[in-house]
Write a protein that holds these residues in place. Structure first.
Motif, short mmCIF file in Angstrom:
data_model
loop_
_atom_site.label_atom_id
_atom_site.label_comp_id
_atom_site.label_asym_id
_atom_site.label_seq_id
_atom_site.Cartn_x
_atom_site.Cartn_y
_atom_site.Cartn_z
N ARG A 135 46.13 47.73 35.47
CA ARG A 135 46.63 46.79 36.76
C ARG A 135 44.92 46.02 37.08
NH1 ARG A 135 48.54 51.09 40.60
NH2 ARG A 135 47.10 52.31 39.41
N LEU A 136 43.80 46.85 36.81
CA LEU A 136 42.66 46.24 36.91
C LEU A 136 42.41 45.19 36.16
CD1 LEU A 136 40.08 46.39 38.56
CD2 LEU A 136 39.21 47.88 37.16
N SER A 137 42.62 45.24 34.87
CA SER A 137 42.27 43.92 34.04
C SER A 137 43.18 42.79 34.45
CB SER A 137 42.57 44.29 32.57
OG SER A 137 43.86 44.97 32.51
N GLU A 138 44.48 42.98 34.87
CA GLU A 138 45.45 41.97 35.09
C GLU A 138 44.79 41.32 36.49
OE1 GLU A 138 49.33 43.83 35.33
OE2 GLU A 138 49.37 43.92 33.26
N ALA A 139 44.55 42.05 37.33
CA ALA A 139 44.12 41.48 38.64
C ALA A 139 42.86 40.66 38.49
CB ALA A 139 43.65 42.86 39.74
N MET A 140 41.99 41.22 37.42
CA MET A 140 40.60 40.46 37.15
C MET A 140 40.93 39.19 36.70
SD MET A 140 38.30 42.03 38.34
CE MET A 140 36.71 41.28 37.80
N GLU A 141 42.17 39.06 35.63
CA GLU A 141 42.71 37.86 35.18
C GLU A 141 43.12 36.85 36.26
OE1 GLU A 141 45.46 38.83 32.00
OE2 GLU A 141 43.94 39.63 30.89
N GLN A 142 43.89 37.40 37.12
CA GLN A 142 44.49 36.56 38.23
C GLN A 142 43.41 35.92 38.91
OE1 GLN A 142 47.23 39.24 40.30
NE2 GLN A 142 48.92 39.10 38.44
N LEU A 143 42.38 36.85 39.21
CA LEU A 143 41.27 36.39 40.23
C LEU A 143 40.34 35.01 39.41
CD1 LEU A 143 39.39 37.03 42.70
CD2 LEU A 143 38.09 38.28 41.18
N ALA A 144 40.31 35.37 38.13
CA ALA A 144 39.54 34.10 37.31
C ALA A 144 40.64 32.90 37.44
CB ALA A 144 39.49 34.83 36.02
N GLU A 145 41.91 33.10 37.28
CA GLU A 145 42.80 31.87 37.34
C GLU A 145 42.72 31.21 38.74
OE1 GLU A 145 46.86 33.06 36.31
OE2 GLU A 145 46.12 33.62 34.35
N TYR A 146 42.70 32.33 39.83
CA TYR A 146 42.44 31.63 41.20
C TYR A 146 41.19 30.83 41.50
CZ TYR A 146 42.10 31.43 46.32
OH TYR A 146 42.01 31.06 47.54
N GLU A 147 40.19 31.24 40.73
CA GLU A 147 39.02 30.71 40.86
C GLU A 147 38.86 29.59 40.32
OE1 GLU A 147 36.14 33.62 39.54
OE2 GLU A 147 35.89 34.68 41.85
N LYS A 148 39.28 29.11 39.00
CA LYS A 148 39.57 27.90 38.29
C LYS A 148 40.42 26.95 39.35
CE LYS A 148 39.40 29.65 33.71
NZ LYS A 148 39.82 29.86 32.35
N PHE A 149 41.65 27.63 39.88
CA PHE A 149 42.44 26.72 40.74
C PHE A 149 41.69 26.26 41.86
CE2 PHE A 149 45.27 26.78 44.60
CZ PHE A 149 45.84 25.68 44.16
N LYS A 150 40.76 27.20 42.53
CA LYS A 150 40.23 26.74 43.79
C LYS A 150 39.25 25.90 43.19
CE LYS A 150 37.54 29.40 47.47
NZ LYS A 150 37.28 30.71 47.86
#
Length: 198
Positions: A135-150
């Motif tokens: 779950r932690l690694s998946e959350a970190m991937e989602q955070l990276a995607e969100y930062e790119k989107f932002k």
């Protein structure tokens, strides 16, 4: 004339399955009605000082028979962490010390057990393997995607700001020309963006 009556044959009804709940279990809450002080953890502990509890556990594990059991578990690749936890837990379960003291002495007992095994030259597994939590690694991937989107949306906003806005044309009288009727656009992000446009 006598009428003979034939005996009526009654068919036996099929046996009904027992679908009633079993009522021979314990009554909920009955464990709370026992005599106070019956359980070991309901009585005051024998040892109330963490240092004294540590010395007590150390004196027990330094006996030859007890240490031999630790050696056997180490040779069987049982993690020393689990052995130490079971030792300090058993002391609490027998009422030697309280739960908070159990938690305080776990670390020193674990360390001294490893030192004792190191002195004897016995190889051991220190820590138990834990299953990897993805779950932690998946959350970190989602955070990276969100930062790119932002970052992408920020750069788009900058581009919009730098574009020259077209001024509406004015008629000769200085009045604005009415714009063509445009349908209101629905937002595509946020709470309002999730609604379907009718």
């Amino acid at each position: 004339m006598s009428m003979e009556m034939e005996p009526e044959v009654m068919e036996e009804a099929p046996a009904m399955e027992d679908t009633s709940p079993e009522f021979n279990g314990p009554i909920p809450g009955s464990s709370l009605t026992g005599e106070l002080g019956k359980e070991t953890n309901e009585r005051p502990p024998r040892i109330v000082d963490a240092a004294e509890a540590y010395r007590d556990v150390f004196s027990r594990i330094s006996k030859p028979k007890a240490f031999q059991r630790i050696v056997i578990s180490a040779k069987m690749d049982i993690p020393i962490e689990l052995v130490a936890r079971s030792l300090v837990f058993s002391g609490w379960a027998m009422g030697h010390y309280s739960q908070d003291i159990m938690l305080q002495i776990y670390g020193p007992v674990f360390a001294i057990m490893m030192e004792m095994l190191d002195e004897e030259g016995i190889e051991y597994v220190a820590l138990a393997q834990r299953s990897e939590d993805m779950r932690l690694s998946e959350a970190m991937e989602q955070l990276a995607e969100y930062e790119k989107f932002k970052e992408g949306s920020v750069s788009e906003e900058e581009e919009v700001d730098t574009e020259v806005e077209m001024m509406p044309e004015e008629e000769e009288g200085g009045e604005m020309m009415p714009e063509e009727d445009e349908e209101p656009s629905a937002p595509t992000t946020g709470l309002m963006g999730n609604r379907s446009v009718a």
